[in-house]
Design a protein around this motif. Structure first.
Motif, short mmCIF file in Angstrom:
data_model
loop_
_atom_site.label_atom_id
_atom_site.label_comp_id
_atom_site.label_asym_id
_atom_site.label_seq_id
_atom_site.Cartn_x
_atom_site.Cartn_y
_atom_site.Cartn_z
N VAL A 1 0.85 -1.18 0.00
CA VAL A 1 0.00 0.00 0.00
C VAL A 1 0.89 1.23 0.00
O VAL A 1 1.78 1.35 0.85
N THR A 2 0.66 2.13 -0.93
CA THR A 2 1.41 3.39 -0.99
C THR A 2 0.49 4.53 -0.59
O THR A 2 -0.63 4.64 -1.10
N ILE A 3 0.96 5.34 0.35
CA ILE A 3 0.16 6.45 0.85
C ILE A 3 0.92 7.75 0.68
O ILE A 3 2.14 7.76 0.46
N ILE A 4 0.22 8.86 0.76
CA ILE A 4 0.81 10.20 0.76
C ILE A 4 0.38 10.90 2.04
O ILE A 4 -0.82 11.02 2.31
N LYS A 5 1.38 11.33 2.82
CA LYS A 5 1.08 11.87 4.16
C LYS A 5 1.78 13.21 4.39
O LYS A 5 2.99 13.30 4.26
N PRO A 6 1.03 14.24 4.77
CA PRO A 6 1.65 15.50 5.17
C PRO A 6 2.27 15.40 6.57
O PRO A 6 1.76 14.69 7.45
N PHE A 7 3.38 16.12 6.77
CA PHE A 7 4.01 16.28 8.09
C PHE A 7 4.17 17.79 8.31
O PHE A 7 5.24 18.35 8.10
N GLN A 8 3.10 18.43 8.71
CA GLN A 8 3.07 19.89 8.74
C GLN A 8 2.90 20.43 10.16
O GLN A 8 2.37 19.75 11.04
N ASP A 9 3.36 21.64 10.35
CA ASP A 9 3.12 22.47 11.53
C ASP A 9 3.96 22.11 12.75
O ASP A 9 4.51 23.00 13.41
N TYR A 10 4.08 20.83 13.08
CA TYR A 10 4.66 20.45 14.36
C TYR A 10 5.90 19.58 14.17
O TYR A 10 5.98 18.77 13.24
#
Length: 549
Positions: free
Chosen positions: A515-524
């Protein structure tokens, strides 16, 4: 009992290790300066709640009361609709609005450490419920965060190191709902027509006490399965409804059981939301797979059904999620003889059509605006982060590593304010380092199991079983699912029940699947966990940290 702010002694002990200080001293120094965890005078909460975890008793069946752990809440400040008490052992539903600033003062009145994780919420590291912030008995911890999530259904639960499975099993869990302007404009069913359904399985002794892990190590390896289904903490639940549309919020809060949701009469299911948000538009499925920690919101219209009739929501039969079991195990279903097998068919909850009404909202053709993330949005389109699911020395692992409280490998370091592509896959040979010798040791365990067949699943070994993988912090999107041809027969019984659109925080990775996902790592910045949400696997070390910096 006196309550006081924890000095985070456990964290300081871990921070003393020179290897960690050498690796990222700035992080250690910043965190050490915050250890007092006093409420911030600069933080002005719109909502303030006192949340206490303590032993309690509830009545699950006639006879003796059942001993549980339970969250109790008191609203100090905020709208009167913030708390909705639930029956039985579940904690109250926390009803938030996007943009609210929330302060939760968590007290531990248990005889053991605990910590609360706000599952699905986008919050700072210190507020996320990492086990390094465990609250000792008699202490408290103050959570302060802004609700940045869109409208949807999330939850909270214990996340204590090596005790998550037992503490959630004993009752430490509750729902979180979030509302926002987009959702309110849709005029979805609300009030009595907005129904929470928390699905769990339990095993009770003859004197009504919770029973856990009768069969030792093998049962931990497969994940706990109970023989009794509870809805909102109640057995044999029947819900009276009217002939109109309802919004059902379903959460799988079981330790390891995977449900294949379907109506007894074959009516398709209409999904309007998944783990963390509403979908862009309603989607129809013949059934829906719901792994531990996953949520789904359903639009259910009882219009046209006869008053006095019933409609039962079931878990339908499926296979292929567990290794083949020999001896005293049932056909790969993964449950001890005589129990409620993983993948078997059984009823979950009955809806009784109790009243006729002519009023009912219409299902919106469109729900929310949705931005689909693609390779153009990610910082690593050609080098996705790898998460391999494997087994070594009879321990479930991620990338051949077990959990260490503060450990971060090179591939687990993430630049803040980036969007990352992540590949999650089953290792081709799941028995790294253990092999058949490890299996032999397991077969010799005196755990009441029959036969010398042990656990077999061909080339993939023990790890050829489904794993619900949860990533903390922001929600992600599923980019693709690939399955090896050799796993087609089992996969065919579940493949049409995956919701691959919308925002997710937990994804079920089947045997032989990538399974390939796209994940943001924002703000913190800070440490954020990723792990298997089969809670027995999590407690055995199938969990790691991302360091966002």
């Amino acid at each position: 009992m006196a309550h006081f702010d924890s000095k985070r002694r456990q964290f300081l002990q871990f921070a003393a290790f020179g290897t960690m200080v050498a690796a990222w001293p700035g992080f250690i120094l910043v965190e050490a300066a915050k250890m007092n965890n006093a409420s911030s005078s600069a933080f002005k909460p719109d909502v303030e709640i006192e949340l206490t975890a303590r032993p309690d008793t509830v009545s699950l069946k006639p006879g003796a009361a059942t001993k549980v752990f339970k969250y109790h809440a008191q609203l100090i400040k905020g709208p009167t609709t913030t708390l909705t008490n639930m029956p039985s052992y579940l904690g109250p539903i926390l009803n938030f609005v996007r943009g609210q600033k929330v302060r939760i003062i968590a007290y531990n009145d248990l005889p053991e450490p605990t910590v609360a994780h706000w599952h699905g919420l986008h919050v700072p590291q210190k507020m996320d419920g990492h086990p390094m912030y465990a609250i000792n008995p008699g202490e408290r911890y103050i959570y302060e965060f802004e609700i940045k999530n869109p409208a949807g259904t999330n939850w909270y639960h214990a996340h204590t190191h090596e005790k998550t499975a037992t503490q959630v099993y004993q009752g430490l869990a509750g729902l979180i709902t979030i509302s926002d302007e987009q959702e309110q404009k849709l005029a979805l069913p609300n009030g009595e027509y907005d129904l929470p359904l928390v699905i769990q399985d339990r095993r009770l002794t003859v004197d009504n006490q919770l029973q856990y892990l009768q069969h030792g190590r093998r049962e931990r390896m497969l994940g706990f399965l109970g023989d009794t289904i509870l809805i909102n903490g109640q057995i044999n639940r029947t819900i009276p409804v009217k002939t109109r549309a309802y919004r059902l919020r379903l959460l799988n809060a079981s330790n390891s059981r995977i449900y294949k949701l379907g109506w007894e009469d074959g009516t398709p299911l209409t999904a309007i939301g998944t783990d963390g948000a509403l979908l862009e538009k309603p989607e129809t499925f013949p059934y829906i797979m719901l792994a531990p920690a996953e949520r789904v919101e359903l639009w259910v219209d009882f219009s046209g059904r006869e008053v006095g009739s019933d409609l039962i929501l079931q878990s339908l039969e499926y296979h292929g999620v567990m290794p083949h079991m020999g001896g005293g195990m049932r056909g790969g279903m993964g449950m001890m003889r005589g129990g409620l097998a993983q993948g078997s068919k059984f009823p979950l909850v009955k809806f009784h059509i109790a009243e006729k009404t002519s009023e009912s909202p219409q299902l919106p053709a469109q729900l929310i605006k949705f931005q689909r993330l693609t390779d153009r949005d990610v910082a690593n389109p050609d080098k996705p982060i790898q998460i391999g699911l494997s087994m070594r020395h009879m321990s479930p692992e991620l990338n051949h590593r077990s959990f260490e409280m503060l450990a971060v490998a090179e591939g687990e370091k993430i630049p803040v304010n980036t969007i990352q592509k992540i590949r999650i896959y089953q290792e081709e040979h799941g028995m790294h380092g253990g092999g058949r010798r490890g299996m032999g040791r397991m077969e010799d365990d005196a755990d009441g199991m029959e036969g010398r067949g042990g656990m077999r699943s061909g080339r993939g070994g023990m790890m050829e079983m489904a794993h619900p993988i949860h990533l903390h912090e922001q929600q992600f999107q599923i980019l693709s699912r690939l399955i090896k041809d050799s796993h087609g027969s089992g996969y065919a019984t579940v493949k049409d029940g995956f919701i691959n659109s919308g925002w997710k925080d937990t994804v079920l990775v089947m045997p032989g699947e990538e399974v390939t996902i796209i994940k943001p790592f924002q703000d913190y910045t800070g440490l954020y966990l990723y792990h298997c949400h089969n809670l027995e696997h999590e407690d055995m070390g199938m969990m790691r940290n991302f360091l966002v910096s």
